[in-house]
Motif scaffolding. Structure first.
Motif, PDB file in Angstrom:
ATOM      1  N   PHE A   8      57.634 -27.229 -19.503  1.00  0.00           N
ATOM      2  CA  PHE A   8      56.423 -28.061 -19.449  1.00  0.00           C
ATOM      3  C   PHE A   8      56.185 -28.592 -18.039  1.00  0.00           C
ATOM      4  CE2 PHE A   8      54.184 -32.070 -19.691  1.00  0.00           C
ATOM      5  CZ  PHE A   8      53.078 -31.712 -20.437  1.00  0.00           C
ATOM      6  N   ALA A   9      57.248 -29.074 -17.404  1.00  0.00           N
ATOM      7  CA  ALA A   9      57.101 -29.664 -16.059  1.00  0.00           C
ATOM      8  C   ALA A   9      56.585 -28.618 -15.072  1.00  0.00           C
ATOM      9  CB  ALA A   9      58.424 -30.235 -15.586  1.00  0.00           C
ATOM     10  N   LYS A  55      49.340 -37.112 -11.232  1.00  0.00           N
ATOM     11  CA  LYS A  55      49.935 -36.131 -12.149  1.00  0.00           C
ATOM     12  C   LYS A  55      48.950 -35.024 -12.512  1.00  0.00           C
ATOM     13  CE  LYS A  55      50.907 -39.674 -14.921  1.00  0.00           C
ATOM     14  NZ  LYS A  55      50.727 -40.790 -13.975  1.00  0.00           N
ATOM     15  N   PHE A  57      47.027 -35.102 -15.004  1.00  0.00           N
ATOM     16  CA  PHE A  57      47.264 -34.879 -16.427  1.00  0.00           C
ATOM     17  C   PHE A  57      45.954 -34.646 -17.198  1.00  0.00           C
ATOM     18  CE2 PHE A  57      48.344 -36.580 -20.755  1.00  0.00           C
ATOM     19  CZ  PHE A  57      49.122 -35.496 -21.126  1.00  0.00           C
ATOM     20  N   GLU A 294      53.898 -30.611 -26.694  1.00  0.00           N
ATOM     21  CA  GLU A 294      54.791 -31.115 -25.629  1.00  0.00           C
ATOM     22  C   GLU A 294      54.080 -32.157 -24.775  1.00  0.00           C
ATOM     23  OE1 GLU A 294      57.712 -28.923 -23.087  1.00  0.00           O
ATOM     24  OE2 GLU A 294      56.860 -27.229 -24.191  1.00  0.00           O
ATOM     25  N   ALA A 295      52.765 -31.946 -24.579  1.00  0.00           N
ATOM     26  CA  ALA A 295      51.994 -32.911 -23.773  1.00  0.00           C
ATOM     27  C   ALA A 295      52.025 -34.286 -24.427  1.00  0.00           C
ATOM     28  CB  ALA A 295      50.556 -32.423 -23.599  1.00  0.00           C
ATOM     29  N   ARG A 297      54.434 -35.467 -26.251  1.00  0.00           N
ATOM     30  CA  ARG A 297      55.777 -36.046 -26.009  1.00  0.00           C
ATOM     31  C   ARG A 297      55.903 -36.515 -24.555  1.00  0.00           C
ATOM     32  NH1 ARG A 297      57.069 -31.691 -29.488  1.00  0.00           N
ATOM     33  NH2 ARG A 297      57.856 -30.325 -27.859  1.00  0.00           N
ATOM     34  N   PHE A 298      55.297 -35.748 -23.633  1.00  0.00           N
ATOM     35  CA  PHE A 298      55.320 -36.107 -22.207  1.00  0.00           C
ATOM     36  C   PHE A 298      54.673 -37.484 -22.001  1.00  0.00           C
ATOM     37  CE2 PHE A 298      52.610 -36.256 -18.373  1.00  0.00           C
ATOM     38  CZ  PHE A 298      53.576 -36.230 -17.386  1.00  0.00           C
ATOM     39  N   ASN A 301      56.965 -40.279 -23.207  1.00  0.00           N
ATOM     40  CA  ASN A 301      58.279 -40.426 -22.547  1.00  0.00           C
ATOM     41  C   ASN A 301      58.202 -40.473 -21.036  1.00  0.00           C
ATOM     42  OD1 ASN A 301      59.671 -40.335 -25.005  1.00  0.00           O
ATOM     43  ND2 ASN A 301      59.386 -38.115 -25.083  1.00  0.00           N
ATOM     44  N   ARG A 302      56.996 -40.483 -20.472  1.00  0.00           N
ATOM     45  CA  ARG A 302      56.873 -40.377 -19.017  1.00  0.00           C
ATOM     46  C   ARG A 302      57.536 -41.579 -18.339  1.00  0.00           C
ATOM     47  NH1 ARG A 302      51.946 -42.790 -16.956  1.00  0.00           N
ATOM     48  NH2 ARG A 302      50.949 -43.977 -18.602  1.00  0.00           N
TER      49      ARG A 302
END
Ligand code: GRG
Length: 304
Positions: A8-9, A55, A57, A294-295, A297-298, A301-302
């Motif tokens: 993901f990163a 980021k 994002f 996953e995004a 969760r990102f 948890n960022r």
């Protein structure tokens, strides 16, 4: 480019550098048709506010939401870049002395510090306008009705009933702390509206049907709430060097946030619930939605 085997990163970083390259190419001194000239000082301040940081994002969400429906064209990149310009305008204005009065953003001096207040106001104004230019321009190779839908959607997300309205409620909250419902509403407007736009925009760009568009919009709302909750938690728990912007500002002003109201354990539990709800909304898309799951969760948890 096959990004599927990347973590993901890596994928976020790859998307961020593609967006950076597009923003760099857009913010040049050459006037477009209908423009007269691009003053160098203003352009330089706009570039300071947009390039080399962040980021990215929101653009990531636009690109991945479009990719969920098999769309990989340049139009998604242009909409992604437009959203980032609008987001950066909000940061430049938010940092002004009349608002949050911040000196540091993305680890660098804010635009009004590097230039001056008037230039920062005007750079923000020009970035906001540029966002709509980028979407409406026929170079954004989409049917005209989709471009019009995107312009409308972004205007509603950014204006009086969205981000700007949320910012006004946020300023009012400094003198009178809202109740929990009030905090959720202001955050859904101030932060959530642009994230919701990012997700729904991917569906619009790809010409997805109404049900899919609604599902992406709802997913965007969940991660919008999670994003702000994580942001408020970071304000309480992270340091300025990690964040690249001032930490501890909300607590310092006695500002009402959900983590301040309920504590860290409650916040982490609520973040977990929001991630599950976001993931459930994506179930119908199966494996294709793995990156958007996953995004979510990102977001929760960022660490910056
Ligand atoms: C001034 C009209 C106007 C609106 C301002 C966006 C905003 C509204 C204020 C920014 C202040 C703030 C901390 C908002 C909370 C969440 C948020 C939008 C954080 C910044 O977004 P990130 O974390 O930043 O995506 P990067 O730098 O990665 O782009």
């Amino acid at each position: 480019m096959n990004l599927l085997s990347q973590t993901f990163a890596d994928r976020l970083a790859a998307r961020a550098s593609a967006v950076e390259a597009m923003l760099n190419a857009i913010l040049t001194e050459t006037p477009l048709e209908g423009e007269t000239a691009r003053p160098a000082h203003l352009l330089s301040a706009m570039r300071h506010g947009v390039l080399n940081g962040g980021k990215r994002f929101r653009p990531f969400l636009v690109l991945e939401s479009a990719a969920l429906f098999g769309f990989d064209g340049n139009a998604a990149m242009r909409v992604a870049a437009a959203l980032e310009c609008l987001h950066c305008y909000s940061l430049v204005h938010d940092d002004l002395p009349a608002m949050d009065d911040d000196d540091l953003r993305r680890g660098r001096p804010t635009v009004h510090v590097a230039y001056d207040d008037a230039t920062a106001i005007l750079a923000g104004d020009a970035l906001l306008t540029l966002a709509f230019d980028l979407i409406a321009d026929p170079q954004t190779d989409l049917p005209a009705d989709r471009r019009a839908d995107l312009v409308l959607l972004l205007a509603r997300a950014a204006g009086i009933g969205g981000m700007v309205g949320g910012q006004v409620l946020d300023i009012a909250a400094e003198t009178k702390t809202p109740d929990e419902a009030g905090i959720i509403t202001l955050q859904a407007m101030k932060t959530g509206a642009l994230l919701r736009f990012a997700c729904e925009a991917g569906a619009v760009i790809a010409g997805a049907g109404t049900d899919d568009r609604t599902r992406l919009r709802q997913y965007g709302e969940k991660i919008g709430l999670a994003f702000q909750l994580a942001d408020d938690l970071l304000d309480l728990t992270a340091d300025t060097a990690t964040l690249g912007k001032a930490a501890g500002k909300d607590a310092g002003r006695g500002k009402g946030t959900l983590p301040a109201l309920h504590g860290e354990a409650w916040t982490r539990k609520r973040l977990g619930e929001l991630v599950s709800e976001a993931e459930s909304l994506l179930e119908p898309f199966g494996e294709r939605a793995a990156i958007l799951k996953e995004a979510a969760r990102f977001v929760a948890n960022r660490d910056k």
